[in-house]
Write a protein that holds these residues in place. Structure first.
Motif, short mmCIF file in Angstrom:
data_model
loop_
_atom_site.label_atom_id
_atom_site.label_comp_id
_atom_site.label_asym_id
_atom_site.label_seq_id
_atom_site.Cartn_x
_atom_site.Cartn_y
_atom_site.Cartn_z
N TYR A 1 -77.46 28.71 48.06
CA TYR A 1 -78.43 29.80 48.23
C TYR A 1 -77.78 31.13 47.91
O TYR A 1 -78.32 31.96 47.16
CB TYR A 1 -78.95 29.77 49.67
CG TYR A 1 -80.25 30.48 49.89
CD1 TYR A 1 -81.45 29.80 49.84
CD2 TYR A 1 -80.29 31.84 50.19
CE1 TYR A 1 -82.65 30.44 50.07
CE2 TYR A 1 -81.49 32.50 50.42
CZ TYR A 1 -82.66 31.78 50.36
OH TYR A 1 -83.85 32.43 50.58
N LYS A 2 -76.59 31.34 48.46
CA LYS A 2 -75.86 32.60 48.26
C LYS A 2 -75.41 32.75 46.81
O LYS A 2 -75.39 33.85 46.26
CB LYS A 2 -74.67 32.70 49.20
CG LYS A 2 -75.07 32.88 50.65
CD LYS A 2 -75.84 34.17 50.83
CE LYS A 2 -76.29 34.36 52.26
NZ LYS A 2 -77.17 35.51 52.41
N LYS A 3 -75.04 31.64 46.19
CA LYS A 3 -74.62 31.68 44.79
C LYS A 3 -75.77 32.12 43.90
O LYS A 3 -75.60 32.96 43.01
CB LYS A 3 -74.11 30.30 44.35
CG LYS A 3 -73.60 30.27 42.93
CD LYS A 3 -73.02 28.92 42.60
CE LYS A 3 -72.42 28.93 41.21
NZ LYS A 3 -71.72 27.69 40.91
N ILE A 4 -76.95 31.57 44.14
CA ILE A 4 -78.12 31.95 43.35
C ILE A 4 -78.46 33.41 43.59
O ILE A 4 -78.73 34.17 42.64
CB ILE A 4 -79.32 31.03 43.68
CG1 ILE A 4 -79.02 29.61 43.22
CG2 ILE A 4 -80.61 31.55 43.05
CD1 ILE A 4 -79.98 28.56 43.74
N GLU A 5 -78.41 33.84 44.84
CA GLU A 5 -78.68 35.25 45.15
C GLU A 5 -77.66 36.17 44.48
O GLU A 5 -78.01 37.26 44.04
CB GLU A 5 -78.69 35.50 46.65
CG GLU A 5 -79.98 35.06 47.31
CD GLU A 5 -80.11 35.59 48.73
OE1 GLU A 5 -79.12 35.57 49.48
OE2 GLU A 5 -81.22 36.03 49.06
N TYR A 6 -76.42 35.73 44.38
CA TYR A 6 -75.38 36.53 43.71
C TYR A 6 -75.81 36.83 42.27
O TYR A 6 -75.68 37.96 41.80
CB TYR A 6 -74.04 35.78 43.73
CG TYR A 6 -73.02 36.38 42.80
CD1 TYR A 6 -72.26 37.48 43.20
CD2 TYR A 6 -72.83 35.88 41.51
CE1 TYR A 6 -71.34 38.05 42.34
CE2 TYR A 6 -71.91 36.44 40.65
CZ TYR A 6 -71.16 37.53 41.07
OH TYR A 6 -70.26 38.10 40.21
N TYR A 7 -76.30 35.82 41.58
CA TYR A 7 -76.70 36.02 40.18
C TYR A 7 -77.94 36.89 40.07
O TYR A 7 -78.11 37.60 39.08
CB TYR A 7 -76.86 34.68 39.46
CG TYR A 7 -75.53 34.08 39.11
CD1 TYR A 7 -74.79 34.55 38.04
CD2 TYR A 7 -74.97 33.08 39.89
CE1 TYR A 7 -73.54 34.03 37.73
CE2 TYR A 7 -73.73 32.55 39.60
CZ TYR A 7 -73.02 33.04 38.51
OH TYR A 7 -71.78 32.53 38.21
N PHE A 8 -78.81 36.89 41.05
CA PHE A 8 -79.95 37.81 41.05
C PHE A 8 -79.47 39.24 41.29
O PHE A 8 -79.85 40.15 40.56
CB PHE A 8 -80.98 37.43 42.11
CG PHE A 8 -81.93 36.36 41.65
CD1 PHE A 8 -82.90 36.64 40.71
CD2 PHE A 8 -81.87 35.08 42.17
CE1 PHE A 8 -83.79 35.66 40.28
CE2 PHE A 8 -82.74 34.09 41.75
CZ PHE A 8 -83.71 34.38 40.80
N TYR A 9 -78.66 39.44 42.31
CA TYR A 9 -78.18 40.78 42.63
C TYR A 9 -77.36 41.39 41.49
O TYR A 9 -77.42 42.59 41.25
CB TYR A 9 -77.30 40.77 43.89
CG TYR A 9 -78.07 40.74 45.19
CD1 TYR A 9 -78.96 41.76 45.53
CD2 TYR A 9 -77.89 39.70 46.09
CE1 TYR A 9 -79.66 41.73 46.72
CE2 TYR A 9 -78.59 39.66 47.30
CZ TYR A 9 -79.47 40.68 47.60
OH TYR A 9 -80.16 40.65 48.78
N ASN A 10 -76.60 40.57 40.78
CA ASN A 10 -75.70 41.06 39.74
C ASN A 10 -76.20 40.78 38.33
O ASN A 10 -75.42 40.85 37.38
CB ASN A 10 -74.31 40.45 39.94
CG ASN A 10 -73.73 40.88 41.26
OD1 ASN A 10 -73.41 42.05 41.44
ND2 ASN A 10 -73.61 39.94 42.19
N TYR A 11 -77.47 40.51 38.17
CA TYR A 11 -78.04 40.13 36.89
C TYR A 11 -77.74 41.15 35.79
O TYR A 11 -77.23 40.80 34.73
CB TYR A 11 -79.56 39.93 37.04
CG TYR A 11 -80.30 39.87 35.74
CD1 TYR A 11 -80.16 38.79 34.88
CD2 TYR A 11 -81.15 40.91 35.35
CE1 TYR A 11 -80.85 38.73 33.69
CE2 TYR A 11 -81.83 40.85 34.15
CZ TYR A 11 -81.68 39.77 33.33
OH TYR A 11 -82.35 39.71 32.14
N TYR A 12 -78.02 42.41 36.04
CA TYR A 12 -77.83 43.43 35.00
C TYR A 12 -76.36 43.61 34.66
O TYR A 12 -75.99 43.75 33.49
CB TYR A 12 -78.46 44.76 35.42
CG TYR A 12 -79.97 44.69 35.44
CD1 TYR A 12 -80.70 44.54 34.26
CD2 TYR A 12 -80.68 44.76 36.63
CE1 TYR A 12 -82.08 44.45 34.27
CE2 TYR A 12 -82.06 44.68 36.65
CZ TYR A 12 -82.75 44.53 35.47
OH TYR A 12 -84.12 44.44 35.48
#
Length: 140
Positions: free
Chosen positions: A9-20
């Motif tokens: 869950y946290k890994k997926i959120e990491y990629y959302f937060y740091n997408y740009y």
């Protein structure tokens, strides 16, 4: 969370937060490889004539695991954004992960309850997890 463990869950959120930032870094790394003047000495050359192939060398560098993996994660985030675009979940995704607003602020702006907030967030992450599994980024 239930279906997805906390680490995933946290890994997926990491990629959302740091997408740009990840997308920008990928672009810089690709440009650096493509615009590289000459290959490093002793790299890929050899064979009978001892000639190197700079184009093949650049292509191999572009296909390295870390670049390919980051590209897949960027694709997962983009497909998730496209799926929820124009919906309340899409607005939640924008406000939470890209604008980085807090839970209470988002609930007020979207006129939703906390339970709805958490249900929507879980649905977004679950959808992204399924896409990541399709890309081979997560193992079921």
């Amino acid at each position: 969370m239930g279906i997805i463990d906390r680490k995933t869950y946290k890994k997926i959120e990491y990629y959302f937060y740091n997408y740009y930032a990840i997308r920008r870094e990928l672009q810089y790394r690709k440009e650096d490889i493509i615009e590289e003047a000459r290959p490093a000495v002793g790299e890929w050359g050899g064979g009978i004539s001892y000639h190197s192939d700079p184009t093949a060398s650049k292509a191999i560098k572009l296909c390295k695991d870390n670049i390919m993996e980051d590209e897949k994660w960027v694709r997962v985030v983009e497909r998730t954004i496209a799926k929820f675009k124009g919906t309340g979940k899409g607005r939640l995704l924008q406000k939470k992960y890209f604008d980085e607003l807090g839970e209470i602020h988002i609930c007020r702006e979207l006129h939703i309850e906390r339970a709805t907030y958490f249900n929507w967030r879980t649905e977004i992450i679950l959808y992204a997890a399924m896409l990541a599994a399709q890309e081979g980024l997560l193992k079921v």
